[in-house]
Design a protein around this motif. Structure first.
Motif, PDB file in Angstrom:
ATOM      1  N   MET A   2       0.830  -1.201   0.000  1.00 37.59           N
ATOM      2  CA  MET A   2       0.000   0.000   0.000  1.00 37.59           C
ATOM      3  C   MET A   2       0.867   1.255   0.000  1.00 37.59           C
ATOM      4  SD  MET A   2      -3.116   0.881   2.598  1.00 37.59           S
ATOM      5  CE  MET A   2      -3.828  -0.726   2.325  1.00 37.59           C
ATOM      6  N   ASN A   3       2.000   1.222   0.730  1.00 37.12           N
ATOM      7  CA  ASN A   3       2.904   2.370   0.756  1.00 37.12           C
ATOM      8  C   ASN A   3       3.526   2.611  -0.614  1.00 37.12           C
ATOM      9  OD1 ASN A   3       2.464   2.853   3.471  1.00 37.12           O
ATOM     10  ND2 ASN A   3       4.092   1.456   4.125  1.00 37.12           N
ATOM     11  N   LEU A   4       3.834   1.546  -1.334  1.00 40.89           N
ATOM     12  CA  LEU A   4       4.383   1.689  -2.681  1.00 40.89           C
ATOM     13  C   LEU A   4       3.375   2.346  -3.614  1.00 40.89           C
ATOM     14  CD1 LEU A   4       6.229  -1.737  -3.147  1.00 40.89           C
ATOM     15  CD2 LEU A   4       7.260   0.521  -2.853  1.00 40.89           C
ATOM     16  N   LYS A   5       2.096   1.965  -3.462  1.00 42.19           N
ATOM     17  CA  LYS A   5       1.052   2.594  -4.281  1.00 42.19           C
ATOM     18  C   LYS A   5       0.972   4.088  -3.992  1.00 42.19           C
ATOM     19  CE  LYS A   5      -2.047  -1.371  -4.900  1.00 42.19           C
ATOM     20  NZ  LYS A   5      -3.388  -1.916  -4.593  1.00 42.19           N
ATOM     21  N   MET A   6       1.044   4.441  -2.701  1.00 44.98           N
ATOM     22  CA  MET A   6       0.939   5.850  -2.328  1.00 44.98           C
ATOM     23  C   MET A   6       2.138   6.645  -2.849  1.00 44.98           C
ATOM     24  SD  MET A   6      -0.040   7.369   1.381  1.00 44.98           S
ATOM     25  CE  MET A   6      -0.617   9.060   1.528  1.00 44.98           C
ATOM     26  N   ILE A   7       3.333   6.061  -2.744  1.00 42.77           N
ATOM     27  CA  ILE A   7       4.536   6.727  -3.259  1.00 42.77           C
ATOM     28  C   ILE A   7       4.433   6.913  -4.770  1.00 42.77           C
ATOM     29  CG2 ILE A   7       7.020   6.440  -3.617  1.00 42.77           C
ATOM     30  CD1 ILE A   7       7.090   5.013  -0.881  1.00 42.77           C
ATOM     31  N   PHE A   8       3.913   5.891  -5.448  1.00 42.81           N
ATOM     32  CA  PHE A   8       3.762   5.964  -6.900  1.00 42.81           C
ATOM     33  C   PHE A   8       2.803   7.088  -7.299  1.00 42.81           C
ATOM     34  CE2 PHE A   8       1.568   4.487 -10.794  1.00 42.81           C
ATOM     35  CZ  PHE A   8       2.659   4.498 -11.656  1.00 42.81           C
ATOM     36  N   ILE A   9       1.660   7.193  -6.598  1.00 43.82           N
ATOM     37  CA  ILE A   9       0.686   8.248  -6.904  1.00 43.82           C
ATOM     38  C   ILE A   9       1.267   9.625  -6.589  1.00 43.82           C
ATOM     39  CG2 ILE A   9      -1.560   9.199  -6.242  1.00 43.82           C
ATOM     40  CD1 ILE A   9      -2.534   6.350  -5.857  1.00 43.82           C
ATOM     41  N   LEU A  10       2.013   9.735  -5.475  1.00 43.61           N
ATOM     42  CA  LEU A  10       2.644  11.013  -5.120  1.00 43.61           C
ATOM     43  C   LEU A  10       3.653  11.445  -6.187  1.00 43.61           C
ATOM     44  CD1 LEU A  10       3.217  10.646  -1.273  1.00 43.61           C
ATOM     45  CD2 LEU A  10       1.890  12.438  -2.400  1.00 43.61           C
ATOM     46  N   LEU A  11       4.426  10.497  -6.694  1.00 44.98           N
ATOM     47  CA  LEU A  11       5.401  10.819  -7.731  1.00 44.98           C
ATOM     48  C   LEU A  11       4.714  11.305  -9.005  1.00 44.98           C
ATOM     49  CD1 LEU A  11       7.982   7.891  -7.325  1.00 44.98           C
ATOM     50  CD2 LEU A  11       8.356  10.319  -6.833  1.00 44.98           C
ATOM     51  N   ILE A  12       3.629  10.615  -9.385  1.00 42.71           N
ATOM     52  CA  ILE A  12       2.895  11.037 -10.584  1.00 42.71           C
ATOM     53  C   ILE A  12       2.290  12.424 -10.375  1.00 42.71           C
ATOM     54  CG2 ILE A  12       0.902  10.525 -12.051  1.00 42.71           C
ATOM     55  CD1 ILE A  12       1.437   7.588 -11.615  1.00 42.71           C
ATOM     56  N   TRP A  13       1.719  12.646  -9.168  1.00 36.62           N
ATOM     57  CA  TRP A  13       1.105  13.952  -8.880  1.00 36.62           C
ATOM     58  C   TRP A  13       2.163  15.062  -8.889  1.00 36.62           C
ATOM     59  CZ3 TRP A  13       1.877  17.326  -4.725  1.00 36.62           C
ATOM     60  CH2 TRP A  13       0.973  18.383  -4.649  1.00 36.62           C
ATOM     61  N   ALA A  14       3.320  14.788  -8.267  1.00 30.56           N
ATOM     62  CA  ALA A  14       4.393  15.783  -8.238  1.00 30.56           C
ATOM     63  C   ALA A  14       4.904  16.084  -9.651  1.00 30.56           C
ATOM     64  CB  ALA A  14       5.532  15.286  -7.347  1.00 30.56           C
ATOM     65  N   SER A  15       5.024  15.052 -10.469  1.00 31.71           N
ATOM     66  CA  SER A  15       5.478  15.250 -11.852  1.00 31.71           C
ATOM     67  C   SER A  15       4.469  16.078 -12.639  1.00 31.71           C
ATOM     68  CB  SER A  15       5.682  13.895 -12.533  1.00 31.71           C
ATOM     69  OG  SER A  15       6.642  13.123 -11.845  1.00 31.71           O
ATOM     70  N   SER A  16       3.175  15.760 -12.435  1.00 36.59           N
ATOM     71  CA  SER A  16       2.134  16.505 -13.146  1.00 36.59           C
ATOM     72  C   SER A  16       2.101  17.963 -12.709  1.00 36.59           C
ATOM     73  CB  SER A  16       0.778  15.843 -12.890  1.00 36.59           C
ATOM     74  OG  SER A  16      -0.261  16.586 -13.479  1.00 36.59           O
ATOM     75  N   LEU A  17       2.265  18.208 -11.404  1.00 30.20           N
ATOM     76  CA  LEU A  17       2.262  19.578 -10.893  1.00 30.20           C
ATOM     77  C   LEU A  17       3.460  20.361 -11.443  1.00 30.20           C
ATOM     78  CD1 LEU A  17       1.043  21.724  -9.008  1.00 30.20           C
ATOM     79  CD2 LEU A  17       2.441  20.759  -7.156  1.00 30.20           C
ATOM     80  N   SER A  18       4.620  19.728 -11.463  1.00 25.50           N
ATOM     81  CA  SER A  18       5.825  20.389 -11.992  1.00 25.50           C
ATOM     82  C   SER A  18       5.650  20.741 -13.470  1.00 25.50           C
ATOM     83  CB  SER A  18       7.047  19.478 -11.820  1.00 25.50           C
ATOM     84  OG  SER A  18       7.250  19.176 -10.457  1.00 25.50           O
ATOM     85  N   TYR A  19       5.080  19.815 -14.207  1.00 27.58           N
ATOM     86  CA  TYR A  19       4.859  20.057 -15.633  1.00 27.58           C
ATOM     87  C   TYR A  19       3.878  21.208 -15.848  1.00 27.58           C
ATOM     88  CZ  TYR A  19       3.726  19.166 -20.511  1.00 27.58           C
ATOM     89  OH  TYR A  19       3.536  19.297 -21.863  1.00 27.58           O
ATOM     90  N   SER A  20       2.816  21.249 -15.015  1.00 29.65           N
ATOM     91  CA  SER A  20       1.815  22.316 -15.150  1.00 29.65           C
ATOM     92  C   SER A  20       2.413  23.670 -14.822  1.00 29.65           C
ATOM     93  CB  SER A  20       0.621  22.030 -14.232  1.00 29.65           C
ATOM     94  OG  SER A  20       0.000  20.810 -14.575  1.00 29.65           O
ATOM     95  N   LEU A  21       3.265  23.733 -13.794  1.00 33.87           N
ATOM     96  CA  LEU A  21       3.882  25.004 -13.413  1.00 33.87           C
ATOM     97  C   LEU A  21       4.871  25.486 -14.471  1.00 33.87           C
ATOM     98  CD1 LEU A  21       4.500  24.312  -9.612  1.00 33.87           C
ATOM     99  CD2 LEU A  21       2.828  25.893 -10.592  1.00 33.87           C
TER     100      LEU A  21
END
Length: 389
Positions: A2-21
């Motif tokens: 479950m922690n790996l899933k959360m880390i994976f989603i956080l990484l995708i979210w952080a990447s998407s936010l960086s790209y949007s900015l």
């Protein structure tokens, strides 16, 4: 996991936010907002602690081997987050349920062809999953369930050789039975109690079967020897299950006929008890429900040791699957001491082999009464094991 899933989603979210900015644009920010909602949902579901209660119910705490036991399960589920899948497991069954918006659901399942033994379960293991399958929670819910399955009895009234010994005129003085019409008390019903001794009025008042205790003077005497030696030449699981059934049937028969009884086994713990009360008889039934063939001492050694401690007027019922030279010699020695030896020999083959026929003839010539019983458990697994969940 479950922690790996959360880390994976956080990484995708952080990447998407960086790209949007960095790049901006409608599509980039739409992806970021969508992932933000998904991340928020993930965190909320992960922090949610659903409340679960469970209750299991069966019709009785005492069963006979081969019965189909119905177990009713009631689950109460409270959570403000929609968990779509619920998997309920115990040691005997697994059930998948889709609760939708229900807070209570129930189901029923069968333990088919139950084996003798003690069944003991402390609770249920419940697995719940969210809508997207991101979250998988395991919850242990207390719901104690205990019951015992006794060996199925065999009608021993058809055993003419044994019956003739009990009715032998030479032993009439030791086979008298005096039963008073006075009752010494009332107790809870136990497995094997005859129906004509049930106190129906007290049973109706207490909503539980009650048995009348009679004031009885008994001269019948019987000692049961159960062979639980796993190293016997002819030992197999199916024959041992038949042997346990026979021992239980003899106890029930002796109880109904008001015999003074005892039971001895050469299992690992060397079980030995005098059945002097209803409580002791109930303990013997429970022993037979749980006994396993783990003994290492041959039955003839157990017979030699134990018969030194009992009176000569005791009728000795020896239940075995193994006839050999040592057993025959022991029976001959005991017969010379005027011991009463009855043997229940259990066999599995279609016909007796020449060696067994020779042994049986020798036993009959020395005055032993023999009953031949064919094992009828061809595929049944070993009973007596503790079934936990």
């Amino acid at each position: 996991m479950m922690n790996l899933k959360m880390i994976f989603i956080l990484l995708i979210w952080a990447s998407s936010l960086s790209y949007s900015l960095l790049k901006g644009g409608y599509s980039a920010w739409f992806m970021t907002y969508s992932l933000s909602l998904l991340l928020f949902y993930f965190i909320i579901v992960k922090l949610t602690n659903p409340k679960l209660k469970a209750h299991r119910k069966i019709a009785s705490e005492k069963w006979i081997s081969g019965d189909h036991i119905s177990v009713k399960v009631n689950i109460q589920f409270h959570s403000w987050v929609p968990f779509v899948w619920i998997i309920v497991k115990d040691g005997w069954h697994r059930q998948t349920y889709f609760p939708r918006f229900q807070t209570t659901f129930q189901y029923e399942y069968l333990i088919k062809n139950s084996q003798r033994g003690k069944y003991d379960s402390e609770g249920l293991q419940i697995v719940i999953k969210d809508l997207f399958g991101f979250i998988r929670k395991k919850v242990k819910v207390k719901s104690k369930l205990q019951f015992i399955v006794y060996p199925e009895p065999i009608p021993i009234t058809e055993w003419k050789n044994i019956q003739s010994n009990w009715e032998d005129s030479d032993h009439t003085s030791s086979l008298r039975n005096y039963e008073s019409t006075q009752f010494s008390g009332i107790r809870d019903y136990n497995y094997g109690d005859p129906m004509n001794r049930i106190h129906w009025k007290m049973s109706a008042k207490s909503n539980k079967l009650k048995t009348k205790e009679s004031e009885i003077s008994v001269d019948h005497k019987m000692m049961i020897f159960l062979d639980a030696n796993q190293k016997g030449e002819n030992f197999n699981t199916s024959s041992f299950e038949t042997a346990v059934q026979i021992a239980a049937s003899l106890i029930r028969y002796g109880k109904n006929q008001r015999f003074v009884m005892g039971i001895v086994s050469n299992n690992l713990e060397q079980y030995n008890d005098s059945l002097t009360s209803s409580f002791k008889i109930q303990q013997a039934y429970e022993f037979l429900a749980t006994v396993i063939p783990d003994g290492e001492m041959p039955l003839y050694e157990t017979m030699s040791q134990q018969m030194k401690k009992i009176n000569k007027d005791m009728m000795n019922m020896c239940i075995t699957t193994d006839l050999n030279d040592e057993f025959i010699n022991t029976c001959l020695f005991l017969r010379k001491q005027m011991r009463k030896i009855n043997i229940v020999f259990i066999y599995e083959s279609k016909v007796l082999n020449i060696k067994h026929r020779k042994y049986i003839k020798s036993l009959e010539e020395m005055g032993c009464h023999i009953e031949l019983v064919k094992s009828h458990h061809h595929t049944q697994k070993q009973g007596g094991l503790k079934h936990g969940a």
